[in-house]
Write a protein that holds these residues in place. Sequence first.
Motif, PDB file in Angstrom:
ATOM      1  N   ALA A 249       0.813  -1.216   0.000  1.00 27.06           N
ATOM      2  CA  ALA A 249       0.000   0.000   0.000  1.00 27.06           C
ATOM      3  C   ALA A 249       0.846   1.264   0.000  1.00 27.06           C
ATOM      4  O   ALA A 249       0.468   2.265  -0.628  1.00 27.06           O
ATOM      5  CB  ALA A 249      -0.937  -0.006   1.211  1.00 27.06           C
TER       6      ALA A 249
ATOM      7  N   ARG B 194      -4.556   4.069   2.707  1.00 27.11           N
ATOM      8  CA  ARG B 194      -4.886   2.836   1.986  1.00 27.11           C
ATOM      9  C   ARG B 194      -4.494   1.646   2.864  1.00 27.11           C
ATOM     10  O   ARG B 194      -3.346   1.559   3.307  1.00 27.11           O
ATOM     11  CB  ARG B 194      -4.138   2.790   0.652  1.00 27.11           C
ATOM     12  CG  ARG B 194      -4.448   1.562  -0.235  1.00 27.11           C
ATOM     13  CD  ARG B 194      -3.657   1.679  -1.535  1.00 27.11           C
ATOM     14  NE  ARG B 194      -3.777   0.517  -2.386  1.00 27.11           N
ATOM     15  CZ  ARG B 194      -4.703   0.346  -3.326  1.00 27.11           C
ATOM     16  NH1 ARG B 194      -5.607   1.297  -3.525  1.00 27.11           N
ATOM     17  NH2 ARG B 194      -4.723  -0.739  -4.073  1.00 27.11           N
ATOM     18  N   GLU B 195      -5.432   0.786   3.137  1.00 24.49           N
ATOM     19  CA  GLU B 195      -5.179  -0.453   3.878  1.00 24.49           C
ATOM     20  C   GLU B 195      -4.440  -0.199   5.193  1.00 24.49           C
ATOM     21  O   GLU B 195      -3.461  -0.870   5.521  1.00 24.49           O
ATOM     22  CB  GLU B 195      -4.393  -1.428   3.002  1.00 24.49           C
ATOM     23  CG  GLU B 195      -5.145  -1.857   1.745  1.00 24.49           C
ATOM     24  CD  GLU B 195      -4.283  -2.666   0.801  1.00 24.49           C
ATOM     25  OE1 GLU B 195      -3.138  -3.000   1.155  1.00 24.49           O
ATOM     26  OE2 GLU B 195      -4.766  -2.957  -0.316  1.00 24.49           O
TER      27      GLU B 195
END
Length: 276
Positions: free
Chosen positions: A122, A261-262
């Motif tokens: 990510a 993200r993530e």
Amino acid sequence: MDSYIKISIRLKEEAQSAILIALLSDCGFDGFEEKPHFLDAFIKKENYPEQEVESIIASNSVEYTKILIEPENWNMEWEKNFDPVTVEDFCAIRASFHAPIKDKKHEIIITPKMSFGTGHHATTWLMIKAMSQLDLNGKKILDFGTGTGVLAILAEKCGAETIFAIDNDSWSVQNAAENIANNHCSKISLEKSDSIEHTGKFEVILANINKRVIIQNFVNFQQHLLAEGVLIVSGFLESDLQQIENECILNHFSIDCLMERESWGCLLLKHSKDQL
């Protein structure tokens, strides 16, 4: 070439992956592969921190296995699960054995070996996304912790005038050199180093590293970034954001953009107006 140790951790839940990557990065692991229900982490055999690993495993109530990977076995190891990566319509990253990817602004060919940075993680994806928001044409760029060289290569494809890429790992430097050559780049200078102190001043600094190294280098970032320059950092968890923001304030950076993200974060930073 060095031998590496791979530990494979069975995850109880996917959210553990980001936490474990952050903890293992802090004790020297420099390559990761995320799979359904598993996390693989890689470190040079000579640097394997057995006590720290046991502590991390115990504190997160997970199980793991450990194997030794000899250098000649690495290509087979990564080719088993290496799929192309795309970052929207801006960039595609693939291996030489994949078919070309159409309808992307930039395409990069990577052979990762043991180095970190294929776009799968990510943080690399976020760095590339952040770079897509900048005009890099004619800019002087520093890529701190270059890994596979993917961000330096992308910077050249985006029109950067010069790129200085550094990494403290010999294998990464060798791998980055191969990837730079395979992508026909000519504007990237590559050096083995763990410091940016004597690198000059830059219009853009890219730092996809880890929280500890980011915090340790904020003063250096401030000193080596030109007045109107941009610093992009990733490698920290969303839960670490407040600590990173505090360091930004102390070192006169303002946050221009935050992306997540993530469970990972990425910041696009500029000098505070009172420092210009």
